[in-house]
Design an enzyme around this catalytic site. Sequence first.
Site, PDB file in Angstrom:
ATOM      1  N   SER A  34      39.212  42.243  46.070  1.00  0.00           N
ATOM      2  CA  SER A  34      38.883  42.459  44.666  1.00  0.00           C
ATOM      3  C   SER A  34      37.404  42.170  44.400  1.00  0.00           C
ATOM      4  CB  SER A  34      39.738  41.548  43.782  1.00  0.00           C
ATOM      5  OG  SER A  34      39.300  41.584  42.437  1.00  0.00           O
ATOM      6  N   GLN A  68      37.553  46.844  46.708  1.00  0.00           N
ATOM      7  CA  GLN A  68      37.965  47.366  45.402  1.00  0.00           C
ATOM      8  C   GLN A  68      36.804  47.195  44.432  1.00  0.00           C
ATOM      9  OE1 GLN A  68      38.870  44.974  42.644  1.00  0.00           O
ATOM     10  NE2 GLN A  68      39.021  46.696  41.235  1.00  0.00           N
ATOM     11  N   GLY A  98      50.755  43.046  45.967  1.00  0.00           N
ATOM     12  CA  GLY A  98      49.860  42.082  45.358  1.00  0.00           C
ATOM     13  C   GLY A  98      50.535  40.750  45.120  1.00  0.00           C
ATOM     14  N   LYS A 132      42.491  54.127  42.429  1.00  0.00           N
ATOM     15  CA  LYS A 132      43.638  53.284  42.106  1.00  0.00           C
ATOM     16  C   LYS A 132      43.848  53.281  40.584  1.00  0.00           C
ATOM     17  CE  LYS A 132      45.388  48.576  43.032  1.00  0.00           C
ATOM     18  NZ  LYS A 132      45.734  48.153  41.666  1.00  0.00           N
ATOM     19  N   ARG A 156      58.748  43.788  46.023  1.00  0.00           N
ATOM     20  CA  ARG A 156      59.175  42.425  46.326  1.00  0.00           C
ATOM     21  C   ARG A 156      60.068  42.352  47.567  1.00  0.00           C
ATOM     22  NH1 ARG A 156      56.023  42.351  42.845  1.00  0.00           N
ATOM     23  NH2 ARG A 156      56.022  41.195  40.872  1.00  0.00           N
ATOM     24  N   THR A 191      39.043  51.358  40.965  1.00  0.00           N
ATOM     25  CA  THR A 191      40.094  51.184  39.960  1.00  0.00           C
ATOM     26  C   THR A 191      39.650  51.844  38.663  1.00  0.00           C
ATOM     27  OG1 THR A 191      40.838  49.112  40.949  1.00  0.00           O
ATOM     28  CG2 THR A 191      41.418  49.480  38.651  1.00  0.00           C
ATOM     29  N   HIS A 218      48.470  48.814  37.467  1.00  0.00           N
ATOM     30  CA  HIS A 218      47.759  47.525  37.545  1.00  0.00           C
ATOM     31  C   HIS A 218      48.743  46.350  37.465  1.00  0.00           C
ATOM     32  CE1 HIS A 218      43.373  46.316  37.268  1.00  0.00           C
ATOM     33  NE2 HIS A 218      43.971  45.137  37.309  1.00  0.00           N
ATOM     34  N   TYR A 223      34.834  47.473  40.865  1.00  0.00           N
ATOM     35  CA  TYR A 223      34.575  47.629  39.437  1.00  0.00           C
ATOM     36  C   TYR A 223      33.068  47.827  39.289  1.00  0.00           C
ATOM     37  CZ  TYR A 223      39.181  45.641  38.189  1.00  0.00           C
ATOM     38  OH  TYR A 223      40.516  45.398  38.034  1.00  0.00           O
ATOM     39  N   ARG A 272      46.468  39.641  28.036  1.00  0.00           N
ATOM     40  CA  ARG A 272      47.520  38.894  28.742  1.00  0.00           C
ATOM     41  C   ARG A 272      47.765  37.617  27.952  1.00  0.00           C
ATOM     42  NH1 ARG A 272      44.010  40.461  34.043  1.00  0.00           N
ATOM     43  NH2 ARG A 272      44.266  42.700  33.711  1.00  0.00           N
TER      44      ARG A 272
END
Length: 396
Positions: free
Chosen positions: A116, A137, A341, A263, A322, A165, A287, A139, A174
């Site tokens: 990241s 990744q 992730g 992504k 999972r 991304t 995401h 940004y 959040r």
Amino acid sequence: MTTASRSVASPKVICIEDFRPIARQRVPKSVFDYLDGGSEGEVTLRENCRVFNDVTFRPRHAVAVPSCDLHTRVLGFDLALPFLLAPVGYSRLMHPGGEVAAARAAGRAGTGYILSTISGHKLEDVKAGSTGPVFYQLYLMGGRGAAEAVIERARVAGFSALVVTIDTPVSGIRERDYRNGIKELISGGPLEKIPYLPQILSRPGWLISYLLDGGLPGLPNVVIPGKGPMPLVDINAALAESTPTWADLRWIREIWKGPIVIKGVLTADDARRAIDEGVAAISVSNHGGRQLDGVPASLRALPEVVEAVQGRIEVLMDGGIRRGTDIAKALCMGARAVLCGRAYAYGLAAAGEAGVDRAIEILRTDLERTLRLLGCPSVSALDRSYVNVPKSWEAI
């Protein structure tokens, strides 16, 4: 076996879900909820996992499968497993080893790791820690000058691909993070931290490790020309000022000659646009339910995207993985591989590098067992004939 390995060995940890209570006990509430939570009402977060229940298997019985081949090829790299470790920001908050530990574990397992932008470790150290392919990744935080610098660093360090991304024009809200004061704990002043200190002090083991690690630095891979590494306090504002566009992708292709992955694709239109822009692969992703709440689960969006791509580029998928059965279902529905992730990040928070090793081991064992029960000898042989997919999921 180390103490950390014993803490996550069977029967204490049999499935990925078993990491969650251990992680919750080890790290402060703010850190756990950052890892565990999603945006707004967390509808998409929950649906990412639940939706796998809507797809059922069609096994071939009375078939002997003496061995299962889990190898696949992604972006020209031969991987021992059809899943890669996805980018997880702030991994160093979960454990001091953070991104370096996760990359080492991925390399040992013969698979890839995606770093990241919001990393606490330098990209050079992460790449040096892994024996497998490592992707960066990206940004566009800090503007084009900062992006050009980090792309060049990634090239020199030997990164194999860029993962751009596109679903983060702003950071999703959040709500758990606001309630827990993670912003104040990371970058606030002493008075701002006071209301949230009890949760930190209640995890002395984590606190000691955090302090011995020197606390959380700025972002060593986002170096703003003339200013230095971006401080953590600037992240949300920086994201809002660095919305990636298709024009940016053309510019990125001019300075990065390796493969590019997009992504955050959820529609056929974006998939076709990515192909037009010459990318090597796309990842069907929302995401992890952390951006726009109320979008489809990644698995639900997969058929539309696979139909649009028509095999012209590779399709990956992330969101809700999972279990090995989840991986198998995504592969049956057209994904070349999946990105995991939270599945490994829970392990990282619970027991550091040993936890990531154990998470990978669980998923590998699960997937091999699933193939044997399906009567399928290899992941490359998985296709739609092995699953029942609801009619309503058919591509538009």
